[in-house]
Design an enzyme around this catalytic site. Structure first.
Site, PDB file in Angstrom:
ATOM      1  N   SER A 131       8.608   3.608  -0.009  1.00  0.00           N
ATOM      2  CA  SER A 131       7.520   2.839  -0.621  1.00  0.00           C
ATOM      3  C   SER A 131       7.529   2.999  -2.141  1.00  0.00           C
ATOM      4  CB  SER A 131       6.186   3.332  -0.042  1.00  0.00           C
ATOM      5  OG  SER A 131       5.097   2.751  -0.698  1.00  0.00           O
ATOM      6  N   SER A 142       0.855  -1.181   0.000  1.00  0.00           N
ATOM      7  CA  SER A 142       0.000   0.000   0.000  1.00  0.00           C
ATOM      8  C   SER A 142       0.898   1.240   0.000  1.00  0.00           C
ATOM      9  CB  SER A 142      -0.938  -0.011   1.211  1.00  0.00           C
ATOM     10  OG  SER A 142      -1.773   1.124   1.169  1.00  0.00           O
ATOM     11  N   GLU A 143       0.469   2.258  -0.711  1.00  0.00           N
ATOM     12  CA  GLU A 143       1.330   3.380  -1.075  1.00  0.00           C
ATOM     13  C   GLU A 143       2.041   4.062   0.087  1.00  0.00           C
ATOM     14  OE1 GLU A 143      -1.448   2.462  -2.440  1.00  0.00           O
ATOM     15  OE2 GLU A 143      -1.904   3.507  -4.305  1.00  0.00           O
ATOM     16  N   GLN A 144       1.371   4.184   1.218  1.00  0.00           N
ATOM     17  CA  GLN A 144       1.923   5.025   2.279  1.00  0.00           C
ATOM     18  C   GLN A 144       3.044   4.355   3.078  1.00  0.00           C
ATOM     19  OE1 GLN A 144      -0.631   3.125   2.596  1.00  0.00           O
ATOM     20  NE2 GLN A 144      -1.521   3.084   4.627  1.00  0.00           N
ATOM     21  N   GLY A 145       3.501   3.174   2.615  1.00  0.00           N
ATOM     22  CA  GLY A 145       4.637   2.541   3.275  1.00  0.00           C
ATOM     23  C   GLY A 145       4.248   1.305   4.051  1.00  0.00           C
TER      24      GLY A 145
END
Lengths: 221, 268, 221, 268
Positions: C90, C48-51
Site C-alpha cells: 500500500s 486507504s492506508e492498510q491496503g
C-alpha cells in the site's frame, strides 16, 4: 584407473541432507540430478526463481498444454501447498535467508569459498541468473560439479581466476570424487569416493586439501 | 457493474498492439517481462515494437539469451515458428526480446542471461556484443528484481549483501551493516514496461495463473505500463484478494487474439 | 460578521478537482466531508492506508457483521474492481507516486508548504499515521481545515512552529474562508468565500497573502 | 493430499496460544499486526503474552494509541469487553497491544499512533510516556512498513524521501538522488512477529479476506513468526495464486476457538 561416482550417486549424497520443511533451490547443470531423484521420505519445499514455491516432481512425458516450469526449464507437477509470487517477492525470500539449501553448478570454487560460475574463459557475455543471490544468502550453499573440467583441469582451486559469482559463500562441494567442507579458508575433505586416497584427490585438485577429523569413505548406508 | 451504466469512464483497454506501443520512441528505456515459458512473454507487444522499429533502446529483461525468430527461421524453417501458444513442447519457439536484439533495436541490455544457455543454438546478444553493437549490464536476478521494485516503490536506492567482491558490483559503493558488507544499488525505472498477464479488467487490475515473475515486478516501474493479457473480464470479476497487481499500476491493456500467433516472416 | 463556509461546501471545492481514474486518499478530520459526499459523475479510486484500493461509499447504518473499514475507521461498501494488499504494498503505491490527491487535516501550514499535523502543542506523543508519506509523495497534496484554530489563532502561518509532518509538500489549502495555492514560497489566494476580501482573510492569517492572477469568489457553478 | 498418507511431516500448528508465545522472554523485540478493526488483531496471542508477563519488550505496531481492556473495564464495566468477534459495532472493544502497554510490559514502542485518537477515551501509551515509563519511536506508516519489509527481504537499509526536514528523520543521514533529498532508513527486524490471518494450512501458508495490512508485512520479518488464524484448512485447499504469504515465512500457526473471546477479567 580410479572410478569416479556417477552424478546420480553424488546427488544422493546431497539430498540426504534435506530435512522436513527445508526450502531448496536447485541450479542448472549437475544439480539437476538432485531434482530427478528427489528424496521420498522427507517433505522438501522446492523454490524456483521466477516465483514458484513447493512444486512437485519433474514430468516426463509432459502432458500436452502443461505450463508449470522451473527456472531451469523443466516441466514439473503441481503439488498441494504450492504457491506463486512475483520475481521480487521470490528474491526477497532468497535474500531474506529463507532458502535452506541451494545447490549450484560451478566452473571454479576456491579455498575461500569463492564461487565462479557465470562466465566462461574468453567470453564477454555471461549467464548469472539468480546465482549471486542464492549463493550469498542461502543458509547452506552447496556446489555440485565434476572435480575436474573436460580437459582435466582442476575446478577446485586455491584462488578462482574466473569472475566471481559470489564471494566466501560456498559451504560444501560435492564432486564425483569427494565431498569437501570449506571452512576458515581450508578445503577439508569429509568424504571420498571408494578406492580414492587424500593423495589421489589432491593430485587433481588446485587447492591444498586437509583431511576433516571425520573423513570417511562415501557410503550410501 | 459500472457507476454510469453503459459508459465506463475508466477504460485502459487499447484496441491494438501497434497502438499500444506507438509512442515508444528511439532511445526509450523499456522493461520487458518474461523469463522461461513462451506464455510468460508479451510476445505481441514485442512484435509490435519490432514493427515500429524504435532504435537505441535500453532494455531490462531477465533473460536476453537465445536467438530471435529471424535467425530461427533461417535455421529451422517456418515450421519452428508455429505454435506460439505457450504450451509444453514449443521449446524456445516463441517471440522474446531476442527479436529486438537481432533487429538491431537495442543499444544496451540489462539482464541476468546474455550468453547462450547450455544446449541452445546461440545468443543474438552475444553475437552483437562481440561485434561491439550492444552494451551489456549483467545483474543478478535478485538485484535486478529489487531495483525494479524499488523504482515503483519510490525507493531511490538500497543496500544488498549480494555482489560484494564480484564484478557484478564493480564501481558500487560499499558499506557494512551489522558486520555484513553490502553494496548500494539504485532503482531502475523505465519509460515503458511491456508485461504479460492472464487476465485484466478495464481498470487494469491484473491476475496470473502461474508465477508472475518479472511481469508483476515491472508493473508500475515505468512511466507507462502496458499489459498484454490472454483475456479481458468485467470489472468485479476479479476478487479483491485475488488481484495481484492493482490497476493503478497499469496504463494500457491489450488483449491477445484467440488464434495462434503468426510467424515474424508470415506477418512482415 | 463575515460568514464562513460549512465543511460540506469546502469539500465540494476539493472533490470537483477529481477526474476519472484519479487515486485519492482522504485523511481523518475535516477531509472526512469529502468522503461523505463523493463526486457522483467521476470514477475515483479511493485508497486507504492498510491496503485497500477502490472501495465504495461510507455505510450508514452499518450492516451487522460488516468488516470493511477505512484507515479512518469508517465502514465502507465493497465496490467492483476493488483490491486488497499488504501495508508495505500500500505504501509502495504512496511513495511510488501513484496517489493523485491526498487531502489531509492540519494544525499548521506555512508559506513554504510545510505541514504540521501530528503533534499538538505541549504533548510528548503524536499521531502521525501515513501522513508523512502521503503528504510528501502524492502528486497533489491538499490541506483541508478551518482557517483558524478554536481559539482564533491562525493555522495558515509564515513558518510552522509545531513539529513538521512533511516539508515543502502542500500544494493547496482549502479552508472555510479561502482556497490558497502554495507556490515558490508564496501563499496565493485563488478563491475566497462570498463577502470576504483579501484584507479580511489576511487579518486572520499568519502568512503574507498574495492575490492569484486568477483570484475569484468561490462559486459552486 | 499428503506425501506420506496419514503422517504429515511439516506441521506448524501449535495447540495453544500460551504454548505459541512460551519462549517470548523479557527484553524481546516483537512485531504486532493489527491496525483498525478488531478482526485484524492477533488478540489471543496478545492476551497470551499478557498472561506470560514478559517485560521490557520493544514492540513495533502500527497503532499503539487507545486504552487497554483493563482501563476499559474500569471505565465501562464488563459489558464493553464482550463481542470480540471483530464485527461492526464492537468499536474499540477488543484486545490490542494496549493491553501490554497498560500492564507495563513494554519498554519501547515503535509506532505511527501513540496519542489518543480524536474522540477516543485516552491512550495508555501517552500516560506511560508522561510518567517516563515507556519510550517512543514515532515513525510514519510507509517508513515503518518498508523497514519491516526490508528486514524480511534481506535489505539492511534503504533511502526514502519521506521524513526529510522533519523530527521523524532526526539523526538520520541524508543524501540526494536525482535532486531529491532522502534519508537512510534501516531494516526493522524482531525476535517475534504476532500476526492475524483468515486461514492457514499446516505449512503455514496464509490468506486474508480483507486488507492484510501489517499482518502480511510482518510475516517473516522476525526470527519466529506466529500466526493466529480463524480457521485451519487442508494443504491444497489454498490455491497457489491465492496464497498471500507462503508458509516458509511462518513458523507457528494457532487456530482461534469458534466461541467469542472472554474478557481479560473473566479469564484472569
Amino acid at each position: 584407473m580410479l572410478e569416479r561416482l556417477p552424478p546420480e550417486i553424488v546427488a544422493l549424497l546431497v539430498t540426504r541432507r534435506f530435512r522436513d520443511g527445508d526450502v531448496v533451490n536447485l541450479g542448472i547443470g549437475m544439480p539437476l540430478y538432485c531434482a530427478l531423484n528427489p528424496p521420498q521420505d522427507v517433505e522438501v519445499i522446492y523454490h524456483s526463481e521466477q516465483g514458484l514455491l513447493g512444486f512437485g516432481p519433474i514430468l516426463d512425458p509432459v502432458p500436452d498444454g502443461h505450463r508449470l516450469q522451473t527456472a531451469g526449464g523443466h516441466f514439473v507437477a503441481p503439488r498441494p501447498g504450492m504457491s506463486f509470487m512475483s520475481h521480487d517477492a521470490s528474491f526477497a525470500l532468497v535474500r531474506g535467508g529463507f532458502i535452506d539449501y541451494t545447490v549450484l553448478g560451478a566452473l571454479e570454487v576456491d579455498a575461500e569459498g569463492n564461487l565462479a560460475n557465470f562466465m566462461r574463459p574468453g567470453r564477454l557475455s555471461g549467464s548469472v541468473g539468480g546465482a549471486p543471490d542464492l549463493a550469498q544468502c542461502a543458509r547452506n550453499t552447496y556446489v555440485m560439479m565434476t572435480h575436474t573440467s573436460r580437459d582435466g583441469a582442476p575446478k577446485v582451486v586455491q584462488r578462482c581466476t574466473l569472475p566471481l559469482t559470489a564471494a566466501r559463500c560456498v559451504d560444501r562441494i560435492y564432486t564425483d570424487v569427494a565431498v569437501m567442507q570449506v571452512l576458515d579458508g581450508k578445503m577439508m575433505v569429509e568424504e571420498y569416493a571408494p578406492g580414492w586416497t587424500l593423495d589421489d584427490i589432491q593430485h587433481i585438485t588446485g587447492a591444498q586439501l586437509v583431511a576433516s577429523p571425520v573423513m570417511r569413505e562415501i557410503s550410501l548406508q | 457493474m459500472q457507476r454510469r451504466g453503459e459508459h465506463p469512464v475508466i477504460n485502459k483497454v487499447v484496441p491494438s498492439f501497434d497502438e499500444a506501443v506507438s509512442d515508444v520512441n528511439d532511445g526509450a528505456s523499456i522493461h520487458v517481462g518474461g523469463f522461461i515459458g513462451p506464455a510468460d512473454w508479451p510476445a505481441y507487444l514485442i512484435s509490435a515494437l519490432g514493427r515500429k522499429g524504435a532504435k537505441d533502446l535500453t532494455v531490462a529483461c531477465c533473460n536476453m539469451s537465445g536467438i530471435g525468430p529471424i535467425a530461427r527461421e533461417q535455421l529451422a524453417g517456418e515450421e519452428a515458428l508455429r505454435g506460439f501458444t505457450g504450451m509444453a513442447g514449443t521449446g524456445m519457439d516463441h517471440v522474446t526480446v531476442a527479436l529486438l536484439i537481432e533487429r538491431g533495436q537495442v543499444r544496451k541490455g540489462i539482464t541476468t542471461f546474455s550468453a547462450p544457455m547450455r544446449g541452445s543454438t546461440g545468443s543474438a546478444f552475444e553475437s552483437m556484443l562481440e561485434q561491439g553493437r550492444i552494451q551489456l549490464e549483467l545483474v543478478g536476478q535478485g538485484t535486478l528484481a529489487e531495483r525494479i521494485r524499488a523504482a515503483k516503490a519510490g525507493i531511490p536506492a538500497f543496500y544488498t549483501p549480494v555482489g560484494v567482491g564480484t564484478p557484478l558490483a564493480a564501481g558500487r559503493e560499499t558499506r557494512t551493516f551489522d558486520g555484513v558488507e553490502c553494496v548500494l544499488e539504485q532503482a531502475l525505472h523505465a519509460d515503458f514496461a511491456l508485461i504479460r498477464a492472464a487476465a485484466a479488467d478495464r481498470y487494469g487490475n491484473l491476475v496470473w495463473e502461474h508465477p508472475s515473475s518479472f511481469n508483476a515486478t515491472m508493473a508500475g516501474a515505468a512511466t507507462i505500463t502496458i499489459a498484454e493479457v490472454d483475456r479481458l473480464v468485467d470489472v468485479g470479476d476479479l476478487g479483491p484478494a485475488e488481484i495481484e497487481v492493482p490497476g493503478v499500476l497499469v496504463d494500457r491493456v491489450v488483449v491477445r487474439p484467440p488464434v495462434p500467433m503468426k510467424s515474424w516472416r508470415e506477418e512482415h
